[in-house]
Scaffold this motif. Structure first.
Motif, PDB file in Angstrom:
ATOM      1  N   GLU A 120     -14.963   8.544  -3.587  1.00 17.98           N
ATOM      2  CA  GLU A 120     -15.238   9.133  -4.053  1.00 17.98           C
ATOM      3  C   GLU A 120     -16.067   9.911  -4.777  1.00 17.98           C
ATOM      4  O   GLU A 120     -17.172  10.293  -5.014  1.00 17.98           O
ATOM      5  N   SER A 121     -15.576   9.057  -6.671  1.00 21.93           N
ATOM      6  CA  SER A 121     -16.132   9.468  -7.776  1.00 21.93           C
ATOM      7  C   SER A 121     -17.667   8.176  -7.844  1.00 21.93           C
ATOM      8  O   SER A 121     -18.783   8.978  -8.311  1.00 21.93           O
ATOM      9  N   VAL A 122     -17.757   7.459  -7.488  1.00 22.17           N
ATOM     10  CA  VAL A 122     -18.851   6.693  -7.368  1.00 22.17           C
ATOM     11  C   VAL A 122     -19.883   7.246  -6.727  1.00 22.17           C
ATOM     12  O   VAL A 122     -20.896   7.457  -6.445  1.00 22.17           O
ATOM     13  N   ASP A 165      -3.992   0.131  -1.642  1.00 19.32           N
ATOM     14  CA  ASP A 165      -4.043   1.447  -2.390  1.00 19.32           C
ATOM     15  C   ASP A 165      -5.348   2.503  -1.498  1.00 19.32           C
ATOM     16  O   ASP A 165      -5.997   2.307  -2.406  1.00 19.32           O
ATOM     17  N   ALA A 166      -4.955   2.967  -0.462  1.00 22.25           N
ATOM     18  CA  ALA A 166      -6.138   3.599   0.058  1.00 22.25           C
ATOM     19  C   ALA A 166      -6.253   4.854  -0.843  1.00 22.25           C
ATOM     20  O   ALA A 166      -7.588   4.850  -0.833  1.00 22.25           O
ATOM     21  N   ASN A 167      -4.839   5.762  -1.522  1.00 20.91           N
ATOM     22  CA  ASN A 167      -5.665   6.772  -1.847  1.00 20.91           C
ATOM     23  C   ASN A 167      -6.102   6.601  -3.060  1.00 20.91           C
ATOM     24  O   ASN A 167      -7.422   7.305  -3.727  1.00 20.91           O
ATOM     25  N   GLU A 168      -6.000   5.036  -4.017  1.00 23.06           N
ATOM     26  CA  GLU A 168      -6.631   4.605  -4.786  1.00 23.06           C
ATOM     27  C   GLU A 168      -8.099   4.712  -4.502  1.00 23.06           C
ATOM     28  O   GLU A 168      -9.584   4.914  -5.183  1.00 23.06           O
ATOM     29  N   SER A 178       0.977  -1.435   0.393  1.00 19.73           N
ATOM     30  CA  SER A 178      -0.109  -0.213  -0.282  1.00 19.73           C
ATOM     31  C   SER A 178       0.860   0.990  -0.322  1.00 19.73           C
ATOM     32  O   SER A 178       0.175   2.588  -0.155  1.00 19.73           O
ATOM     33  N   GLU A 179       2.022   0.819   0.348  1.00 19.20           N
ATOM     34  CA  GLU A 179       2.675   2.818   0.886  1.00 19.20           C
ATOM     35  C   GLU A 179       4.341   2.140  -0.365  1.00 19.20           C
ATOM     36  O   GLU A 179       4.806   1.252  -0.475  1.00 19.20           O
ATOM     37  N   ALA A 180       3.986   3.568  -1.428  1.00 23.65           N
ATOM     38  CA  ALA A 180       5.202   3.454  -2.363  1.00 23.65           C
ATOM     39  C   ALA A 180       6.414   2.820  -2.544  1.00 23.65           C
ATOM     40  O   ALA A 180       7.245   2.054  -3.051  1.00 23.65           O
TER      41      ALA A 180
END
Lengths: 148, 89
Positions: free
Chosen positions: B84-86, B75-78, A121-123
């Motif tokens: 948010e978009s849906v 990936d939490a950001n993805e 999850s972290e780059a």
């Protein structure tokens, strides 16, 4: 509680594979050698990808091949293969790292998935995984610090 | 609201995806059911949204359920961006 999910022999770095089948087989054979699965499990890992496609890519460059508990899991755990050069399932579907998963049922392996999720999850940890040159770097990523 | 996380066998990458989705829902204070399913049964399960990888997304699209394709399931950001978009549409 033993939460050391990856052992020294579970890691193989700098691996050359001519195609994805060879790479998955190497990853599966580590699980066999470390007593996690029966040989049948390795064939099941490959068959699953042939049937369902390269859906096992869980992050860019990282795939998590596995089969079902009933395909021959003996003990829960993972194996890690880091390739010298990326190999593709299909054009644009490349991987550099394989995380072989052996799970005993659909619930008990959640702590393993949490650990894998933490790493990918972290780059920065994802890059450390892909570019590792020493087994210790991988072991440190996956095992809790107090167990070293 | 029900979200379905889909992968090949319903307990590997879909379980990991479910954990990421639940983390973001909690962070946003949104209540929703998140379940996992394998690809073959996914289309027969009721859900508002399906989250899955690119391969399965292509095959599950076209039905009534909004399908979201994910590149990095942890990936939490993805996942935050996708949710948010849906949820705004």
């Amino acid at each position: 509680m033993n939460r050391r999910l990856l052992e020294e022999k579970g890691v193989l770095l700098d691996v050359t594979a001519k195609d994805w089948q060879v790479a998955i087989r190497i990853c599966g054979e580590i699980l066999v050698k470390t007593g996690k699965v029966e040989v049948t499990y390795v064939d099941a890992m490959i068959n699953n990808i042939q049937e369902l496609g390269p859906y096992i890519l869980i992050a860019p460059g990282v795939a998590m091949p596995h089969a079902r508990p009933e395909d021959g899991v003996i003990q829960e755990g993972i194996s890690i293969v880091v390739l010298k050069e990326e190999v593709a399932f299909a054009p644009g579907r490349e991987f550099k790292v394989l995380i072989g998963l052996a799970a005993l049922n659909s619930e008990s392996h959640i702590y393993i998935l949490q650990k894998i999720a933490e790493v990918i999850s972290e780059a920065d940890t994802l890059e450390r995984l892909k570019n590792a040159t020493e087994n210790d770097e991988i072991l440190q990523l996956f095992n809790d610090k107090e167990e070293h | 609201m029900k979200i379905l996380a889909v992968c090949g066998m319903g307990f590997g990458s879909s379980m990991m995806l479910k954990m990421t989705i639940e983390k973001i829902l909690k962070e946003k204070g949104i209540t929703a059911d998140v379940e996992t399913a394998d690809f073959t049964t996914a289309s027969s399960i009721y859900a508002d949204f399906i989250f899955t990888n690119e391969e399965f997304a292509k095959q599950l699209e076209g039905g009534k359920v909004k399908v979201v394709s994910v590149k990095n399931i942890a990936d939490a950001n993805e996942i935050r961006g996708a949710l948010e978009s849906v949820l705004n549409t």
